[in-house]
Motif scaffolding. Structure first.
Motif, PDB file in Angstrom:
ATOM      1  N   GLY A 149      35.308  47.972  43.723  1.00  0.00           N
ATOM      2  CA  GLY A 149      34.389  46.998  44.310  1.00  0.00           C
ATOM      3  C   GLY A 149      33.448  46.452  43.259  1.00  0.00           C
ATOM      4  N   TRP A 150      32.357  45.821  43.729  1.00  0.00           N
ATOM      5  CA  TRP A 150      31.428  45.175  42.814  1.00  0.00           C
ATOM      6  C   TRP A 150      30.852  46.119  41.767  1.00  0.00           C
ATOM      7  CZ3 TRP A 150      26.435  45.544  41.157  1.00  0.00           C
ATOM      8  CH2 TRP A 150      25.929  44.458  40.446  1.00  0.00           C
ATOM      9  N   PRO A 151      30.419  47.342  42.112  1.00  0.00           N
ATOM     10  CA  PRO A 151      29.836  48.206  41.071  1.00  0.00           C
ATOM     11  C   PRO A 151      30.792  48.470  39.909  1.00  0.00           C
ATOM     12  CG  PRO A 151      29.315  49.053  43.242  1.00  0.00           C
ATOM     13  CD  PRO A 151      30.317  47.963  43.447  1.00  0.00           C
ATOM     14  N   ALA A 156      32.560  47.237  34.290  1.00  0.00           N
ATOM     15  CA  ALA A 156      33.561  46.725  33.345  1.00  0.00           C
ATOM     16  C   ALA A 156      33.033  45.502  32.610  1.00  0.00           C
ATOM     17  CB  ALA A 156      34.842  46.382  34.092  1.00  0.00           C
ATOM     18  N   SER A 157      32.353  44.615  33.324  1.00  0.00           N
ATOM     19  CA  SER A 157      31.815  43.405  32.707  1.00  0.00           C
ATOM     20  C   SER A 157      30.788  43.737  31.635  1.00  0.00           C
ATOM     21  CB  SER A 157      31.191  42.500  33.773  1.00  0.00           C
ATOM     22  OG  SER A 157      32.154  42.098  34.729  1.00  0.00           O
ATOM     23  N   GLY A 180      50.753  42.332  55.375  1.00  0.00           N
ATOM     24  CA  GLY A 180      50.910  41.003  54.789  1.00  0.00           C
ATOM     25  C   GLY A 180      50.584  41.014  53.306  1.00  0.00           C
ATOM     26  N   ILE A 181      50.287  39.841  52.758  1.00  0.00           N
ATOM     27  CA  ILE A 181      49.986  39.705  51.341  1.00  0.00           C
ATOM     28  C   ILE A 181      48.477  39.811  51.135  1.00  0.00           C
ATOM     29  CG2 ILE A 181      50.220  38.240  49.305  1.00  0.00           C
ATOM     30  CD1 ILE A 181      52.857  39.281  50.439  1.00  0.00           C
ATOM     31  N   ALA A 182      48.063  40.668  50.190  1.00  0.00           N
ATOM     32  CA  ALA A 182      46.642  40.904  49.933  1.00  0.00           C
ATOM     33  C   ALA A 182      46.332  40.640  48.452  1.00  0.00           C
ATOM     34  CB  ALA A 182      46.284  42.342  50.294  1.00  0.00           C
ATOM     35  N   PRO A 183      45.051  40.482  48.102  1.00  0.00           N
ATOM     36  CA  PRO A 183      44.696  40.268  46.693  1.00  0.00           C
ATOM     37  C   PRO A 183      45.122  41.439  45.817  1.00  0.00           C
ATOM     38  CG  PRO A 183      42.851  39.704  48.121  1.00  0.00           C
ATOM     39  CD  PRO A 183      43.876  40.385  48.990  1.00  0.00           C
ATOM     40  N   GLY A 184      45.634  41.133  44.643  1.00  0.00           N
ATOM     41  CA  GLY A 184      46.087  42.152  43.712  1.00  0.00           C
ATOM     42  C   GLY A 184      45.138  42.316  42.538  1.00  0.00           C
ATOM     43  N   ASN A 185      45.591  43.069  41.528  1.00  0.00           N
ATOM     44  CA  ASN A 185      44.736  43.356  40.379  1.00  0.00           C
ATOM     45  C   ASN A 185      44.346  42.092  39.618  1.00  0.00           C
ATOM     46  OD1 ASN A 185      43.443  45.490  38.817  1.00  0.00           O
ATOM     47  ND2 ASN A 185      44.802  44.876  37.159  1.00  0.00           N
ATOM     48  N   GLY A 186      45.205  41.093  39.652  1.00  0.00           N
ATOM     49  CA  GLY A 186      44.886  39.855  38.956  1.00  0.00           C
ATOM     50  C   GLY A 186      43.600  39.219  39.447  1.00  0.00           C
ATOM     51  N   MET A 187      43.322  39.348  40.731  1.00  0.00           N
ATOM     52  CA  MET A 187      42.091  38.788  41.282  1.00  0.00           C
ATOM     53  C   MET A 187      40.879  39.586  40.801  1.00  0.00           C
ATOM     54  SD  MET A 187      43.152  36.206  42.887  1.00  0.00           S
ATOM     55  CE  MET A 187      41.684  35.711  43.780  1.00  0.00           C
ATOM     56  N   LEU A 188      41.020  40.902  40.677  1.00  0.00           N
ATOM     57  CA  LEU A 188      39.933  41.732  40.189  1.00  0.00           C
ATOM     58  C   LEU A 188      39.697  41.509  38.696  1.00  0.00           C
ATOM     59  CD1 LEU A 188      40.884  45.018  42.088  1.00  0.00           C
ATOM     60  CD2 LEU A 188      39.298  43.225  42.798  1.00  0.00           C
ATOM     61  N   VAL A 189      40.786  41.345  37.960  1.00  0.00           N
ATOM     62  CA  VAL A 189      40.667  41.017  36.541  1.00  0.00           C
ATOM     63  C   VAL A 189      39.983  39.665  36.362  1.00  0.00           C
ATOM     64  CG1 VAL A 189      42.013  40.377  34.482  1.00  0.00           C
ATOM     65  CG2 VAL A 189      42.604  42.435  35.784  1.00  0.00           C
ATOM     66  N   ALA A 190      40.306  38.718  37.237  1.00  0.00           N
ATOM     67  CA  ALA A 190      39.706  37.388  37.157  1.00  0.00           C
ATOM     68  C   ALA A 190      38.195  37.442  37.312  1.00  0.00           C
ATOM     69  CB  ALA A 190      40.317  36.466  38.208  1.00  0.00           C
TER      70      ALA A 190
END
Length: 347
Positions: A149-151, A156-157, A180-190
């Motif tokens: 999550g955000w913390p 990481a940032s 169904g389809i959910a957000p993956g690691n790419g969205m978290l990396v973004a």
């Protein structure tokens, strides 16, 4: 005779006179969207893999999902009726850990944004997991976990802004789940990328570290990559110079396949994992600039695909359409409209 991965630019799906279980010694299978979706096996997966194993084909499970250690994945597969050992599972956490181990001294601390899969992969390489920048890590590794999550993204940032090397297990934008389809690691990396302006080094499919990890761990001589994603599974096979089978049990649609650039074109295509057990009809040139397969003929004309014939297998029709669409795309630089032709096949 089976086509090999020496084709640099594929303009049609390949054909195989042999079942793929006989043409290849090892199936490198993606998991999410291919073998299972969430807690449930995908239809036909269990019996198809049992038949493939019985024919002598080795099965290895290669996934970009870094959230779970191989032993946990193997247990889940076994519960679903697909017997597997931890050594049969290769994930992007292992590829990321190897990348870091080649950069850092043994015993180095690494800030982990992810789950147990990353922790165990780092430990295997002699690296130590920490969770805060205050613990003085020497690098950051990020992989998918539902708990992130955000913390964790903020930590990481801060670390990336401080100049620490940043390795992402993968950048899949989505992940299939039972709902169904959910957000993956790419969205978290973004999110971290947007906060820092820094690009991570990516270890997972379709990039070379994952292919290298897979080859080192399986020792496959004639591997076949099996996946549901064009931008990870199929492109990874393309980058590794090996053949691939695309199945339509995950995220890719026939319409997306028709518009695929060269690096996203599979050697074979099938509805599901039963495609491992069969021969695959070859596409041939037809009169008038068209392409034939299994009683269908496809032609691209004035930016539109036209399908003729009355073949018994609609997947042969899709193979013919792919040949016409890919050839036209390479010649004109623009995708063709295949909506009507796909509808005629029931897609």
């Amino acid at each position: 005779m089976t086509e090999t991965a020496t084709t640099v630019r594929r303009t049609a799906p390949g054909g195989s006179e042999l079942p793929l279980t006989e043409a290849y010694d090892t199936a490198l299978l993606d998991l999410d969207g291919v073998v299972y979706a969430g807690p449930h096996a995908i239809e036909y997966a269990v019996e198809s893999l049992d038949a493939a194993r019985g024919s002598g084909m080795r099965l290895a499970y290669v996934t970009n999902n870094a959230s779970r250690p191989p032993r946990v994945v193997a247990e889940h597969l076994t519960e679903l009726g697909v017997p597997a050992e931890p050594a049969d599972v290769i994930n992007s956490a292992q590829a990321a850990a190897r990348v870091l181990a080649e950069k850092l001294p043994a015993g180095s601390k690494v800030l982990v944004v992810g789950g147990l899969g990353l922790e165990e992969a780092l430990a295997e390489r002699g690296l130590v997991t920490v969770r805060t920048l205050a613990e003085e890590p020497l690098a950051v590794v990020q992989g998918f976990d539902a708990s992130v999550g955000w913390p964790q993204l903020a930590e990481a940032s801060y670390a990336v802004q401080a100049g620490l090397p940043w390795v992402a297990s993968n950048t899949d934008v989505t992940v299939p789940t039972a709902r169904g389809i959910a957000p993956g690691n790419g969205m978290l990396v973004a999110a971290v990328r947007a906060a820092t302006g820094v690009e991570p080094e990516v270890a997972g499919k379709p990039l070379p570290p994952m292919h290298r990890e897979t080859v080192l761990r399986t020792g496959a001589k004639r591997p076949l990559v099996v996946g549901d994603r064009l931008d990870t599974d199929i492109e990874g096979a393309f980058n590794g110079g090996v053949d691939s089978l695309l199945v339509f049990t995950g995220v890719t649609t026939p319409a997306q396949l028709l518009a695929a650039p060269a690096e996203h074109r599979p050697t074979y295509l099938a509805a599901d994992l039963r495609g491992l057990l069969t021969a695959h009809a070859a596409v041939t040139a037809a009169t008038g600039g068209g392409f034939g397969c299994g009683g269908f003929v496809a032609v691209a004309q004035d930016g539109v695909l036209r399908l003729e014939g009355d073949g018994a297998d609609r997947w042969d029709g899709l193979r013919a359409l792919c040949a016409a669409a890919w050839t036209a795309l390479d010649a004109d630089g623009e995708p063709v409209d295949g909506r009507k032709a796909l509808a005629e096949l029931g897609f």
